[in-house]
Structures are given as structure tokens and as C-alpha cells.
Design an enzyme around this catalytic site. Structure first.
Site, PDB file in Angstrom:
ATOM      1  CG  ASP A  43     -11.116  -6.575   0.002  1.00 56.80           C
ATOM      2  OD1 ASP A  43     -10.178  -6.721  -0.801  1.00 56.80           O
ATOM      3  OD2 ASP A  43     -10.951  -6.186   1.169  1.00 56.80           O
TER       4      ASP A  43
ATOM      5  CB  SER B 299      -7.987  -4.747  -1.750  1.00 52.14           C
ATOM      6  OG  SER B 299      -8.082  -5.022  -0.388  1.00 52.14           O
TER       7      SER B 299
ATOM      8  CE  LYS C  93     -10.078  -3.116   2.682  1.00 54.44           C
ATOM      9  NZ  LYS C  93      -9.291  -4.340   2.675  1.00 54.44           N
TER      10      LYS C  93
ATOM     11  NE  ARG D  84      -4.626  -9.480  -3.565  1.00 55.19           N
ATOM     12  CZ  ARG D  84      -4.765  -8.307  -2.931  1.00 55.19           C
ATOM     13  NH1 ARG D  84      -5.944  -7.932  -2.462  1.00 55.19           N
ATOM     14  NH2 ARG D  84      -3.752  -7.497  -2.804  1.00 55.19           N
TER      15      ARG D  84
ATOM     16  CG  HIS E 102      -6.996   3.900   3.728  1.00 54.60           C
ATOM     17  ND1 HIS E 102      -7.561   2.954   4.558  1.00 54.60           N
ATOM     18  CD2 HIS E 102      -5.954   3.297   3.114  1.00 54.60           C
ATOM     19  CE1 HIS E 102      -6.890   1.822   4.432  1.00 54.60           C
ATOM     20  NE2 HIS E 102      -5.905   1.994   3.567  1.00 54.60           N
TER      21      HIS E 102
HETATM   22  N1  URA Z   1      -4.574  -3.676   2.516  1.00 56.84           N
HETATM   23  C1  URA Z   1      -5.780  -3.982   1.978  1.00 56.84           C
HETATM   24  O1  URA Z   1      -6.828  -3.604   2.502  1.00 56.84           O
HETATM   25  N2  URA Z   1      -5.812  -4.704   0.839  1.00 56.84           N
HETATM   26  C2  URA Z   1      -4.695  -5.144   0.224  1.00 56.84           C
HETATM   27  O2  URA Z   1      -4.802  -5.784  -0.799  1.00 56.84           O
HETATM   28  C3  URA Z   1      -3.450  -4.833   0.812  1.00 56.84           C
HETATM   29  C4  URA Z   1      -3.422  -4.091   1.959  1.00 56.84           C
END
Ligand code: URA
Length: 433
Positions: free
Chosen positions: A161, A183, A187, A168, A82
Site C-alpha cells: 500500500d 488502502s 492497514k 497514486r 479510524h
Molecule cells: N488515506 C489512505 O490511507 N489511503 C488513501 O488512499 C487515501 C487516504
């Protein structure tokens, strides 16, 4: 349980237990906790932070809030990569085939680009016919056959999320290390990874502009991954200028192919090899990074990674002939130089501005419904440390319309110059286990 008690505890700097965190995630997902209470909670976390155990509990609860990919039918250690997002970052297109050629299964869920950063799915769609909407059964079968598949993100992955991130975004609480870390990691966990290599970017084109912030984020994510039994490590890399020389979908695909052929630019080659070497270690094929590097470099030399790229593209319906004949990828109609207004050494580049300029040519999306043009983008002919004479090209725009003067101005303004010689910037700042 009452939301007000949870908010109060966090506001006063106390730690929450797993049960309280899970209760919040479930109740917020169901609509039992309203946005105004979730906002207050996010703000309390922003100011008071979270312990490693709290962040791991939040990650796990969010990962379990929707669909979870079960990759147990795929043999081997599934290692995911990632990146926290950057400009010209096409490493997935390179290191996927590099590690798949070592028989490490690459089962990747990827996103589309928004704003100044591009998405792997958009880049792959530069191959005519390439399909990214594939169901779980076909995805697993493709990975078992070809060792590599890339699919668009499923609609119901980590809905908690998704909801919290949107909140947010409008409540000034994105920039909290534990919230970003949980977050991102939720994923990755929901996508079924056994092990995770993180590329945390820092610099003018990155989410985390300062290296210390990037380090804290990397450490938080590595801690979360390891405490949830996913072997996780991070590399902190430079995003003070775009990676490689090309920004734009088909242009980036061509550069990725050149890198797999052994002819890539130094920074892109080095970062791809480094990340792939760590993936080889986490995937159990090498004992250490140096051994991983040897294996990965061999897949470039013996062309097995390039062959793997063809197999993967063909497996998902794309025209794999374009790997050997890149003229089959989309080409823009107009190329024009962006010339320098000064002489000197390039001392800096605003990577995010270059990303925005590419977006304005049509290579990216300003809103999520925009349609992108795969052919267009920017070629950087000068990068940090290079010398340029006034009137010499800094970049080449690849466009499909004539009105590009404002984009040229943006590109020119993204460069900074110095009369003194400038060293090439450090590419990799740190490695965190
Ligand atoms: N990318 C994400 O997936 N989550 C965040 O909170 C910030 C950037």
C-alpha cells in the site's frame, strides 16, 4: 501471468479475479512490475472502478504484503476506530479511555500528522515522557494490563500500500473510491482489528468534500470489512469546521481531558460518545447504540474514563499528573486575538485553512521531517452559527514567535459571514452498517 493482460482487462471494464489481483500486488511489491505499468493499472481502476470482491481481494493482498499484528493474545474483541482525517479531531484520545473503561481492549496503531490534519501520536507526545515506540510484546502486555495502548505504526506494515499510495500521489489516481477504501482497510486489517468503526469526514476540511462521495467511500469500506469477516460500520460526520474549539497538540489534549471530565464542547462530546457507543456494540458490551450510549456516558459521570486515561498515559511512560493538572502540558509564550473585520453570523469556515494556519504556527508538519511545537495552536472563539461583532475575537493564536500577522490573516480569511441567522450545522449525517 502478464501485467499487460491485467491492465487490458481492467481498461476494458472486466472484473479481475483474486489470483490476478494478488499476482499484481506481489509482483509490484517485488519490483517485477514497473511503476509505469502499475500507474496504467491504477488509472484503469480510477476510470472503471472495482467490484466489492475485487476491492476486498486488493485489501487482503496488501494487508498480507508485510508484517501483520497478531493480537490473539489479547482477550476480548479488539475494536479499532479510524477517521479519514480532519482538523481538531482528537476523538481517539477521548473514545479510547471511554471504551477501555468498559473493558473493551483498545490496541491502536496511529500515525503522525502531515499537512493540515494532526496525528494522534503527536498529540500524545504532548505528555512529557510518553513513549510510542513500543515492540509487539510490550504493546500486547500494555493492552492486557491497562486495556489501552497506542503505538506508532510499524515500519513494515502494508508495504504494498505504501508503494502504491506514493505512486497514486504523483499519477492523479488518489481519488478513486476502491483504491482509497482498500488502502485504508488494508492497514486496519494488518493492525489486527476484529471490528472497525469508521469516522468518514465530509466538508471543507475533509478528503471527501461532498457528502455523496463520503457515503460511497463509507459503503465501500464497510463492505470490504464485512466481507473479510471484520464487523465494520461507519459514521459520516461533518468536517466543515474544526471539531471542538482547539487545534494544536497540547491544546487538543487539554480539550480531550475536559471532554472526559464532562466539560467538552458539544460537537466533540457528541461525536466521541456516538463513536464510542458503536464501539461498545461491536465489542459485544451493548446490544444497540442507545444501550452503548448509556454505558459510555456512565464512564464520564463516574470518572472511570478519566482514570483510564491516567492509567494509559502512565503505562506508556507519560506524566499522568498532567491529566489533573493540565498546566503541566506545554504552554505557548504568546497569546494574541484574531479579531473580526465584519459583523454577522459565522456562516462558514474553511477548516483546512485553519489546519494550515495551525501548521504555520508550528503545530504541524509541512514535510515529514519537520519538528513540531506541541504548545502552539489555535483556539476558535467563534464557530458556525455564532454571532460576532466587528472587532470581537474570532480566534486566539497560541504562539512561540512574534511574526504571526500572516497567520492571523489566514484565520480571518477562513471565516465567512452572513447577516441572516445561521443554524448550527448537522454533526452526523448518516450511519452505515
Ligand atoms: N488515506 C489512505 O490511507 N489511503 C488513501 O488512499 C487515501 C487516504
Amino acid at each position: 501471468m502478464r501485467m499487460i493482460d491485467i491492465i487490458t482487462k481492467k481498461r476494458d471494464g472486466e472484473s479481475l479475479n483474486e489470483e490476478e489481483i494478488r499476482w499484481f500486488v506481489d509482483a509490484y511489491s517485488n519490483g517485477d512490475v514497473p511503476d509505469y505499468q502499475a500507474s496504467a493499472f491504477a488509472m484503469a481502476i480510477y476510470f472503471k472502478g472495482m467490484s466489492q470482491a475485487e476491492a476486498a481481494a486488493l485489501t487482503y493482498a496488501m494487508a498480507e504484503s508485510g508484517d501483520q499484528l497478531d493480537l490473539s493474545l489479547i482477550e476480548g474483541v479488539k475494536v479499532d476506530k479510524h477517521s479519514t482525517g480532519g482538523v481538531g479531531d482528537k476523538t481517539t484520545l477521548i473514545l479510547g479511555p471511554l471504551v477501555a473503561a468498559l473493558d473493551i481492549p483498545v490496541a491502536k496503531m496511529s500515525g503522525r500528522g502531515l499537512g493540515h490534519t494532526g496525528g494522534t501520536i503527536d498529540k500524545l507526545e504532548a505528555f512529557e515522557g510518553f513513549r510510542t515506540e513500543i515492540d509487539e510484546e510490550e504493546f500486547i502486555q500494555l493492552v492486557n494490563t491497562n486495556k489501552m495502548a497506542v503505538a506508532g505504526q510499524s515500519g513494515n506494515l502494508t508495504p504494498a500500500d505504501k508503494k502504491l499510495y506514493a505512486l497514486r500521489d504523483v499519477t492523479a489516481t488518489v481519488n478513486s473510491i476502491p483504491l482509497i477504501a482498500s488502502s485504508v482497510m488494508s492497514k486496519k486489517i494488518a493492525s489486527g482489528a476484529d471490528a472497525i468503526v469508521l469516522d468518514v469526514k465530509t466538508g471543507s476540511g475533509a478528503f471527501m468534500e461532498e457528502i455523496e462521495e463520503a457515503r460511497q467511500l463509507a459503503e465501500a469500506m464497510v463492505d470490504i470489512g464485512n466481507s473479510l469477516d471484520r464487523k465494520t460500520m461507519a459514521v459520516i460526520s461533518n468536517m466543515d469546521q474544526p471539531l471542538g474549539r482547539f487545534v494544536g497538540n497540547a491544546l487538543e489534549v487539554k480539550e480531550a481531558i475536559e471532554t472526559l471530565q464532562g466539560n467538552g464542547p458539544d460537537d466533540l462530546h457528541e461525536l466521541s460518545i456516538t463513536l464510542a457507543s458503536h464501539m461498545a456494540v461491536l465489542g459485544g458490551k451493548a446490544d444497540n447504540e442507545a444501550e452503548g450510549r448509556e454505558l459510555v456516558e456512565k464512564t464520564i459521570k463516574d470518572k472511570s474514563a478519566l482514570e483510564k486515561m491516567k492509567q494509559f498515559i502512565k503505562g506508556q511512560g507519560g506524566n499522568a499528573e498532567a491529566v489533573d493538572h493540565s498546566e503541566l502540558l506545554a504552554n505557548a509564550n504568546i497569546t494574541s486575538n484574531v479579531v473580526s473585520a465584519s459583523s454577522g453570523y459565522v456562516s462558514g469556515m474553511h477548516a483546512a485553512e485553519i489546519g494550515k494556519a495551525a501548521m504555520m504556527l508550528g503545530a504541524g508538519r509541512e514535510t515529514k521531517d519537520d519538528v513540531i511545537d506541541h504548545a502552539v495552536g489555535i483556539e476558535l472563539t467563534k464557530k458556525i452559527g455564532d454571532y460576532v461583532e466587528k472587532g470581537e475575537p474570532l480566534a486566539v493564536m497560541h504562539a512561540n514567535h512574534e511574526e504571526t500577522e500572516n497567520v492571523a490573516e489566514m484565520i480571518r480569511n477562513a471565516f465567512a459571514f452572513s447577516k441572516e441567522k445561521i443554524e448550527k450545522p448537522t454533526l452526523i449525517f448518516d450511519t452505515i452498517y
